[in-house]
Design a protein around this motif. Sequence first.
Motif, PDB file in Angstrom:
ATOM      1  N   ASN A   1       0.858  -1.182   0.000  1.00 14.31           N
ATOM      2  CA  ASN A   1       0.000   0.000   0.000  1.00 14.31           C
ATOM      3  C   ASN A   1       0.899   1.239   0.000  1.00 14.31           C
ATOM      4  OD1 ASN A   1      -1.812   2.053   0.351  1.00 14.31           O
ATOM      5  ND2 ASN A   1      -2.586   1.381   2.338  1.00 14.31           N
ATOM      6  N   PRO A   2       1.266   1.727  -1.185  1.00 14.70           N
ATOM      7  CA  PRO A   2       2.210   2.860  -1.287  1.00 14.70           C
ATOM      8  C   PRO A   2       1.766   4.135  -0.583  1.00 14.70           C
ATOM      9  CG  PRO A   2       1.946   1.757  -3.406  1.00 14.70           C
ATOM     10  CD  PRO A   2       0.897   1.197  -2.497  1.00 14.70           C
ATOM     11  N   ASP A   3       0.488   4.208  -0.193  1.00  7.34           N
ATOM     12  CA  ASP A   3       0.022   5.387   0.537  1.00  7.34           C
ATOM     13  C   ASP A   3       0.493   5.376   1.988  1.00  7.34           C
ATOM     14  OD1 ASP A   3      -1.306   6.358  -1.678  1.00  7.34           O
ATOM     15  OD2 ASP A   3      -3.184   5.336  -1.190  1.00  7.34           O
ATOM     16  N   GLN A   4       1.024   4.237   2.436  1.00 10.60           N
ATOM     17  CA  GLN A   4       1.550   4.099   3.794  1.00 10.60           C
ATOM     18  C   GLN A   4       3.049   3.837   3.754  1.00 10.60           C
ATOM     19  OE1 GLN A   4      -0.768   0.647   5.140  1.00 10.60           O
ATOM     20  NE2 GLN A   4      -1.611   1.922   6.781  1.00 10.60           N
ATOM     21  N   THR A   5       3.735   4.225   4.825  1.00  9.91           N
ATOM     22  CA  THR A   5       5.099   3.743   5.013  1.00  9.91           C
ATOM     23  C   THR A   5       5.002   2.370   5.682  1.00  9.91           C
ATOM     24  OG1 THR A   5       5.341   4.687   7.229  1.00  9.91           O
ATOM     25  CG2 THR A   5       5.968   6.093   5.351  1.00  9.91           C
ATOM     26  N   VAL A   6       6.109   1.652   5.681  1.00  9.13           N
ATOM     27  CA  VAL A   6       6.121   0.357   6.367  1.00  9.13           C
ATOM     28  C   VAL A   6       5.808   0.550   7.846  1.00  9.13           C
ATOM     29  CG1 VAL A   6       7.552  -1.609   7.041  1.00  9.13           C
ATOM     30  CG2 VAL A   6       7.730  -0.674   4.731  1.00  9.13           C
ATOM     31  N   GLY A   7       6.392   1.597   8.448  1.00 13.34           N
ATOM     32  CA  GLY A   7       6.151   1.880   9.856  1.00 13.34           C
ATOM     33  C   GLY A   7       4.686   2.124  10.153  1.00 13.34           C
ATOM     34  N   GLU A   8       4.013   2.840   9.262  1.00 11.49           N
ATOM     35  CA  GLU A   8       2.584   3.118   9.448  1.00 11.49           C
ATOM     36  C   GLU A   8       1.755   1.846   9.301  1.00 11.49           C
ATOM     37  OE1 GLU A   8       2.621   7.764   7.818  1.00 11.49           O
ATOM     38  OE2 GLU A   8       2.167   6.098   6.460  1.00 11.49           O
ATOM     39  N   ALA A   9       2.152   0.978   8.387  1.00 15.42           N
ATOM     40  CA  ALA A   9       1.435  -0.285   8.193  1.00 15.42           C
ATOM     41  C   ALA A   9       1.554  -1.175   9.422  1.00 15.42           C
ATOM     42  CB  ALA A   9       1.966  -1.009   6.956  1.00 15.42           C
ATOM     43  N   VAL A  10       2.740  -1.189  10.005  1.00 10.72           N
ATOM     44  CA  VAL A  10       2.967  -1.984  11.216  1.00 10.72           C
ATOM     45  C   VAL A  10       2.134  -1.430  12.371  1.00 10.72           C
ATOM     46  CG1 VAL A  10       4.686  -2.637  12.950  1.00 10.72           C
ATOM     47  CG2 VAL A  10       5.259  -2.730  10.514  1.00 10.72           C
ATOM     48  N   LYS A  11       2.083  -0.113  12.478  1.00 12.32           N
ATOM     49  CA  LYS A  11       1.297   0.526  13.541  1.00 12.32           C
ATOM     50  C   LYS A  11      -0.189   0.205  13.375  1.00 12.32           C
ATOM     51  CE  LYS A  11       0.649   4.973  15.863  1.00 12.32           C
ATOM     52  NZ  LYS A  11       1.007   6.421  15.854  1.00 12.32           N
ATOM     53  N   ALA A  12      -0.652   0.197  12.132  1.00 12.50           N
ATOM     54  CA  ALA A  12      -2.059  -0.119  11.875  1.00 12.50           C
ATOM     55  C   ALA A  12      -2.370  -1.571  12.239  1.00 12.50           C
ATOM     56  CB  ALA A  12      -2.381   0.129  10.403  1.00 12.50           C
TER      57      ALA A  12
END
Length: 307
Positions: free
Chosen positions: A256-267
Motif C-alpha cells: 500500500n504505497p500510501d503508507q510507510t512500512v512503519g505506518e502499516a505496522v502501527k495499523a
Amino acid sequence: MSITAAMVKELRDKTGAGMMDCKKALAETDGNMEAAIDWLRTKGIAKADKKSGRTAAEGLIAVASEGNSAVVVEVNSETDFVARNDGFQDLARSIASVALTTDGSVDAIGAATVPSTSKSVIDTVKDAIAHIGENMSFRRSARLSVDDGVVATYVHNAVADGLGKLGVLVAVKSTGKADVLNAIGRQVAMHIAATNPLALTSEDVDASVAERERNVFIEQARESGKPEAIIEKMVEGRMRKFYEEVALLSQSFVMNPDQTVGEAVKAAAEEAGAPVEIAAFVRFQLGEGIEKEESDFAAEVAAAAKG
C-alpha cells in the motif's frame, strides 16, 4: 614414524586437502606419501578439496523456523543444475534444520551434527562434494529470535518448501495475536525482498555509507553554482529522501504505497490487540558478494580445437 610439517605441506600441495586431514592421513599410513594420497581419495577428501578453487556461486537459500526463532542459510554449488538436485536440496534443508539447534553462527552450525548422517555439517558437505562431484560450500547463516511475538519467513520464487534464491526473516515483537503478527511479518518480508533496505531505521544506516552519499550530493549541488548556504539546504533535503528510500520503516509500503512500512505496522497493532514492533530483519540473496569467474566460451572452444 614422526610426521613433519614439510610432509604435511607436500601432501597438501599434491592433494589440495586440508592441513589436519593431511596430518591424519600421514599418521594413518606411517608417513607413506602415496598411501596417504590413496587414503584421502578413499575418504573423498582429496577429491572434495581439489575442487575448492572452483567458484560456487549457485545453490540455494534455505529457511527454517521453530517456535519464536527462525534461521536462514546459504549453501552454494557451482551450477544451478546441481541446485535442482534432490540430494542438494535435502542437504540445504538439513543444514537449516540443524541451524535451529545452534546460536546461528557459521562455526556452530558447521560443527553441529546432521542426524541423517551422524556427521558434522562440514563433513556432510564434504561427503556431498565427493558424491556429486562438484564444489559446494556452506557459506553463511543468520538467526533471529524474539521473547514475545513471531519471526516471519519468506522465500521468493521458492523451488521447494523453504528453499529458493532469496530468503527473508523478520522479527516481530508483540504480545498480540500470532496470526496477525505472522500476516504483517510476511508482508513486510515480501516488501524487504522487493526493496532490499539497507537498515531498519535511518539511525541504523551505516555512517560511512551515509557520508559517501552526502559527499556525492555536495559535489552535485556545487556544480549548480549555488551559494554554500543554499547547497547545505539542498544536501539536507536529498539526505532526508535518501534515508526514506533505504531505511525499512520509512519506505513506502509495496502492499500500500500510501503508507510507510512503519505506518502499516502501527495499523496492524489495532488488529493484533497489542503494540507491534519490527525488531530486526535479515535478507539473503543467493551469491551476494561472490565474484563469479567469467569464462570466454569462444576462447575455450578454440583452445579445445587446438588440442
